[in-house]
Design a protein around this motif. Structure first.
Motif, PDB file in Angstrom:
ATOM      1  N   ILE A  23       1.304  -1.384  -0.003  1.00  0.00           N
ATOM      2  CA  ILE A  23      -0.147  -0.159  -0.528  1.00  0.00           C
ATOM      3  C   ILE A  23       1.037   1.518  -0.098  1.00  0.00           C
ATOM      4  N   GLN A  24       1.463   1.781  -1.271  1.00  0.00           N
ATOM      5  CA  GLN A  24       2.085   2.892  -1.297  1.00  0.00           C
ATOM      6  C   GLN A  24       0.889   4.166  -0.519  1.00  0.00           C
ATOM      7  N   ASP A  25       1.809   5.025   0.117  1.00  0.00           N
ATOM      8  CA  ASP A  25       1.244   6.303   0.235  1.00  0.00           C
ATOM      9  C   ASP A  25       0.688   6.998  -0.290  1.00  0.00           C
ATOM     10  N   GLY A  26      -0.673   7.728  -0.503  1.00  0.00           N
ATOM     11  CA  GLY A  26      -1.372   8.608  -1.357  1.00  0.00           C
ATOM     12  C   GLY A  26      -2.546   7.672  -2.035  1.00  0.00           C
ATOM     13  N   VAL A  27      -2.445   6.734  -1.710  1.00  0.00           N
ATOM     14  CA  VAL A  27      -3.197   5.951  -2.249  1.00  0.00           C
ATOM     15  C   VAL A  27      -4.561   6.173  -1.927  1.00  0.00           C
ATOM     16  N   PHE A  28      -4.853   6.958  -0.741  1.00  0.00           N
ATOM     17  CA  PHE A  28      -6.146   7.023  -0.103  1.00  0.00           C
ATOM     18  C   PHE A  28      -6.171   8.541  -0.333  1.00  0.00           C
ATOM     19  N   ASP A  29      -5.202   9.114  -0.706  1.00  0.00           N
ATOM     20  CA  ASP A  29      -5.366  10.571  -0.510  1.00  0.00           C
ATOM     21  C   ASP A  29      -6.792  10.990  -1.493  1.00  0.00           C
ATOM     22  N   ASN A  30      -7.142  10.565  -2.529  1.00  0.00           N
ATOM     23  CA  ASN A  30      -8.431  10.801  -3.082  1.00  0.00           C
ATOM     24  C   ASN A  30      -9.413  10.515  -2.120  1.00  0.00           C
ATOM     25  N   ALA A  31      -9.800  10.079  -1.832  1.00  0.00           N
ATOM     26  CA  ALA A  31     -10.958   9.114  -0.630  1.00  0.00           C
ATOM     27  C   ALA A  31     -10.993   9.658   0.943  1.00  0.00           C
ATOM     28  N   THR A  32     -10.098  11.049   1.488  1.00  0.00           N
ATOM     29  CA  THR A  32     -10.602  10.885   2.271  1.00  0.00           C
ATOM     30  C   THR A  32     -11.462  11.109   4.118  1.00  0.00           C
ATOM     31  N   ASN A  33     -12.691  10.431   2.828  1.00  0.00           N
ATOM     32  CA  ASN A  33     -13.775  10.191   4.281  1.00  0.00           C
ATOM     33  C   ASN A  33     -14.148   8.836   4.062  1.00  0.00           C
ATOM     34  N   LEU A  34     -13.269   8.318   3.780  1.00  0.00           N
ATOM     35  CA  LEU A  34     -13.101   6.515   4.352  1.00  0.00           C
ATOM     36  C   LEU A  34     -13.212   6.184   5.314  1.00  0.00           C
ATOM     37  N   VAL A  35     -14.429   5.460   5.915  1.00  0.00           N
ATOM     38  CA  VAL A  35     -14.967   5.319   7.193  1.00  0.00           C
ATOM     39  C   VAL A  35     -14.667   3.419   7.164  1.00  0.00           C
ATOM     40  N   TRP A  36     -14.348   3.073   6.483  1.00  0.00           N
ATOM     41  CA  TRP A  36     -14.429   1.558   6.628  1.00  0.00           C
ATOM     42  C   TRP A  36     -12.961   1.339   5.293  1.00  0.00           C
ATOM     43  N   VAL A  37     -12.615   0.175   5.611  1.00  0.00           N
ATOM     44  CA  VAL A  37     -10.901  -0.657   4.750  1.00  0.00           C
ATOM     45  C   VAL A  37     -10.622  -1.112   5.059  1.00  0.00           C
ATOM     46  N   VAL A  38     -10.961  -2.326   4.403  1.00  0.00           N
ATOM     47  CA  VAL A  38     -11.134  -4.279   4.792  1.00  0.00           C
ATOM     48  C   VAL A  38      -9.987  -4.492   3.890  1.00  0.00           C
ATOM     49  N   LEU A  39      -9.158  -4.684   4.135  1.00  0.00           N
ATOM     50  CA  LEU A  39      -7.887  -5.672   3.667  1.00  0.00           C
ATOM     51  C   LEU A  39      -7.471  -6.906   4.117  1.00  0.00           C
ATOM     52  N   PHE A  40      -8.357  -7.626   4.619  1.00  0.00           N
ATOM     53  CA  PHE A  40      -8.467  -9.315   5.481  1.00  0.00           C
ATOM     54  C   PHE A  40      -7.903 -10.018   4.102  1.00  0.00           C
ATOM     55  N   HIS A  41      -6.825 -11.056   4.519  1.00  0.00           N
ATOM     56  CA  HIS A  41      -6.907 -12.213   3.694  1.00  0.00           C
ATOM     57  C   HIS A  41      -6.117 -11.886   2.268  1.00  0.00           C
TER      58      HIS A  41
END
Length: 346
Positions: A90-108
């Motif tokens: 996960i590189q820096d900046g990958v979520f910079d366009n979506a700063t209102n994220l509430v859930w991030v699900v990355l299991f498995h």
């Protein structure tokens, strides 16, 4: 002549559609995601690898797609589901366009700590739940937002937790660290003022963690190497209701007298240890699991110091199977002391 005019008009119509929508958007339509005439902007900027159903306009579903990277997340998305892929970084900046994220699900996935940017999550000021379990992490990701209430890091390769890993996370209520290789945690949980549930099953702990938060209600420590319980363990944590210490190395010597005689405790699991006696427990305890120990006698005093109409145990479940006692070892007076127990498993 009319046929020529009709074909010409159809050609203009097709041309107008291709000019109005980009190739990316038109391809999405051809794939079947845009099945209706009323296209919305939220649907149009959804990555091809994912689905953004109009019924859930703030959700982006990218799970089980054999992804190796995180797609661009549109700015309106609040819930992103990326589980069960092959994401390694996960590189820096990958979520910079979506700063209102509430859930991030990355299991498995296949995330490793060295491939997670230092500030990947730092700008997500509204992030509530972060699921990173079942990956290959060796440490807690840095600079996690203070807004997180539910953090899941179980089933990784974390061996050590740095002192500032949870610094400032005063809103964290649920922390999953089970199935790692943690031997010691020091005082890393001290500042977690809202923490009510801590799961550290299946690690390599040799003692109960220090400086546990006062609001902690559920503590799961099964399958570790714990040999003793501090004398002030429950007095220091007066709101603990569920304590599970099964599959450890506890002995009678490691349990100070009355250590579990605390009124707030509802469930206590000491099964699969090396106890030879039933420890003294509070009359308010409801579930006690002592199976698969080395208990040789049934001590009624462990449950009731005195027995009368008002002084009796509230115990509902008592398991003593796989010990060195049988039903004949239970005295008749137990019917008065343990009057709420449905059955005693011996």
């Amino acid at each position: 002549m009319q046929t020529v005019v009709l074909l010409f008009m159809m050609g203009i119509l097709d041309l107008s559609i291709s000019q109005r929508y980009s190739q990316f958007q038109w391809l999405s339509h051809l794939r079947g995601r845009r099945q209706y005439a009323t296209w919305q902007a939220e649907e149009l900027d959804c990555p091809l690898e994912c689905d953004c159903p109009s019924a859930y306009p703030t959700a982006m579903y990218c799970h089980s797609r054999n992804l190796q990277h995180i797609p661009v997340v549109p700015s309106h998305i609040k819930y992103v589901y990326l589980q069960r892929n092959h994401i390694t970084s996960i590189q820096d900046g990958v979520f910079d366009n979506a700063t209102n994220l509430v859930w991030v699900v990355l299991f498995h996935n296949q995330l490793s700590s060295d491939k997670i940017g230092k500030n990947v999550f730092s700008k997500l000021k509204n992030l509530d739940r972060l699921f990173l379990d079942h990956n290959e992490l060796t440490r807690v990701p840095p600079n996690l937002p203070n807004s997180i209430t539910d953090l899941r890091l179980g089933h990784n390769r974390i061996s050590k937790i740095l002192s500032k890993s949870f610094e400032g996370m005063a809103n964290l209520t649920t922390l999953h660290l089970q199935a790692n290789v943690i031997e010691e945690v020091g005082g890393v949980f001290k500042g977690l003022k809202s923490l009510t549930m801590l799961d550290m099953r299946k690690n390599k702990l040799r003692k109960i963690p220090d400086n546990l938060p006062e609001r902690l209600q559920q503590l799961y420590l099964e399958f570790n190497n714990i040999e003793s319980v501090p004398a002030d363990f429950l007095t220091m944590h007066p709101k603990l209701q569920f304590v599970r210490l099964a599959h450890n190395k506890l002995t009678d010597k490691g349990l100070p007298s009355n250590v579990f005689n605390i009124s707030t405790l509802v469930e206590l699991d000491l099964s699969f240890n090396k106890l030879e006696k039933i420890p003294v427990v509070s009359r308010n305890l409801e579930n006690l699991y002592l199976q698969a120990n080395k208990i040789k006698e049934f001590s009624l005093g462990s449950f009731c110091s005195t027995v009368d109409m008002t002084n009796f145990s509230k115990l509902k479940m008592l398991r003593l199977d796989a010990n060195e006692i049988s039903a004949k070892d239970i005295p008749a007076e137990a019917a008065y002391c343990l009057r709420r127990v449905a059955f005693i498993d011996v």
